[in-house]
Design an enzyme around this catalytic site. Structure first.
Site, mmCIF file in Angstrom:
data_model
loop_
_atom_site.group_PDB
_atom_site.id
_atom_site.type_symbol
_atom_site.label_atom_id
_atom_site.label_comp_id
_atom_site.label_asym_id
_atom_site.label_seq_id
_atom_site.Cartn_x
_atom_site.Cartn_y
_atom_site.Cartn_z
ATOM 1 N N ALA A 121 0.852 -1.181 0.000
ATOM 2 C CA ALA A 121 0.000 0.000 0.000
ATOM 3 C C ALA A 121 0.892 1.237 0.000
ATOM 4 O O ALA A 121 2.012 1.197 0.500
ATOM 5 C CB ALA A 121 -0.905 -0.016 1.231
ATOM 6 N N THR A 122 0.375 2.308 -0.564
ATOM 7 C CA THR A 122 1.246 3.469 -0.714
ATOM 8 C C THR A 122 0.725 4.710 -0.001
ATOM 9 O O THR A 122 0.694 4.724 1.224
ATOM 10 C CB THR A 122 1.520 3.742 -2.200
ATOM 11 O OG1 THR A 122 0.282 3.701 -2.933
ATOM 12 C CG2 THR A 122 2.428 2.671 -2.779
ATOM 13 N N THR A 123 0.296 5.725 -0.709
ATOM 14 C CA THR A 123 0.264 7.071 -0.153
ATOM 15 C C THR A 123 -0.926 7.358 0.762
ATOM 16 O O THR A 123 -2.079 7.116 0.403
ATOM 17 C CB THR A 123 0.277 8.085 -1.313
ATOM 18 O OG1 THR A 123 1.318 7.735 -2.219
ATOM 19 C CG2 THR A 123 0.512 9.482 -0.803
#
Length: 290
Positions: free
Chosen positions: A67-69
């Site tokens: 998962a990122t931002t």
């Protein structure tokens, strides 16, 4: 507040276990700590992340997506947290609609970046930690107490972090004693840091935080803060391949939540769609909302 029945994974199994005789097991009846983490360590330590159970032996299929931002920003009367919907495995898109922002309780939101499987499990365990404390003590933790408990959970995750399964959460909530929204960031070792005004984490955070610095201002309303959060994610997606922008074709929007004195509120998708429509129209014209 989230209920146990709404949760999955190892924490739910522990709360659901009842002995064959039809009564609670002895571990449930012994007086002890108000910490669910301590209870789980005593009763079923093999279910803890990194403790040698099925969570400590993850497969690449379940934990390789990342998962990122995540972004968060304060406004007059509360705080906004938002996360994009993309998860990646190397150069591949593993998921286009993963959720990375969750209600930890009525006045607190947690967002996760890093190993998606471990991050979601950590968010669920943290939710149960807060619920367990309130049931045992009869009152909820303060926001500072919640931030400290999350740091403790992260430290217990350190063995997996050293193997590359890193989770970096962010916590945002409404402080009932101060009457303001507050933001806390973390590092993989459990270090806790209070952020002021706004913050971002994840692979696209360098671009999102640049947008937040330009767009955030004192006196933002809740609707203004939601728009700023979406625009910062839009900028992150423009430069970071691991961050997914709003997808009008598939009707996939960021997960955006506000936390105020009235509690946690997930912004409805129709509201997000309207904001994205205006934002896209402005960018087609080569401008940006001030």
């Amino acid at each position: 507040m989230a209920t146990t029945s709404a949760l999955g994974g190892a924490p739910r199994k522990v709360y659901a276990m009842i002995c064959d005789a039809g009564r609670l097991a002895d571990a449930y009846l012994r007086p002890g700590s108000s910490s669910f983490l301590d209870f789980l360590s005593d009763h079923s330590p093999e279910l803890l992340p990194g403790a040698g159970g099925n969570l400590a032996q993850p497969t690449s299929e379940t934990l390789s997506p990342h998962a990122t931002t995540i972004v968060a920003l304060a406004f007059d009367g509360g705080v906004v947290m938002a996360g994009d919907r993309r998860a990646t495995s190397g150069h591949m898109i593993a998921s286009r609609d993963i959720e990375k922002v969750f209600a930890a309780d009525d006045y607190c939101a947690i967002g996760i970046s890093g190993s998606a499987g471990m991050g979601v499990e950590l968010a669920k365990l943290f939710t149960l930690e807060l619920e367990h404390y309130e049931k045992i003590e009869g009152s909820p933790l303060s926001l500072d107490g919640k931030a400290n408990r999350l740091a403790t959970l992260l430290r217990s995750h350190l063995p997996l972090a050293l193997q590359g399964f890193v989770v970096v959460p962010m916590l945002a909530g409404f402080d009932l004693s101060r009457g303001v929204g507050r933001i806390f960031s973390y590092d993989p070792t459990g270090g806790r840091y209070e952020e002021h005004e706004h913050h971002g984490t994840g692979s696209g955070s360098v671009f999102a935080r640049g947008a937040l610095k330009k767009l955030w201002r004192p006196g933002l309303t809740a609707s203004d803060a939601v728009r700023v959060a979406i625009e910062s994610l839009f900028d992150a997606a423009d430069d970071d391949a691991a961050t997914g922008g709003p997808d009008p074709v598939r009707r996939i929007w960021p997960v955006v939540a506000t936390v105020t004195a009235e509690g946690y509120r997930r912004v409805p998708e129709d509201e997000l769609a309207e904001i994205v429509e205006v934002l896209v129209a402005q960018r087609r014209q080569g401008g940006r909302q001030a």
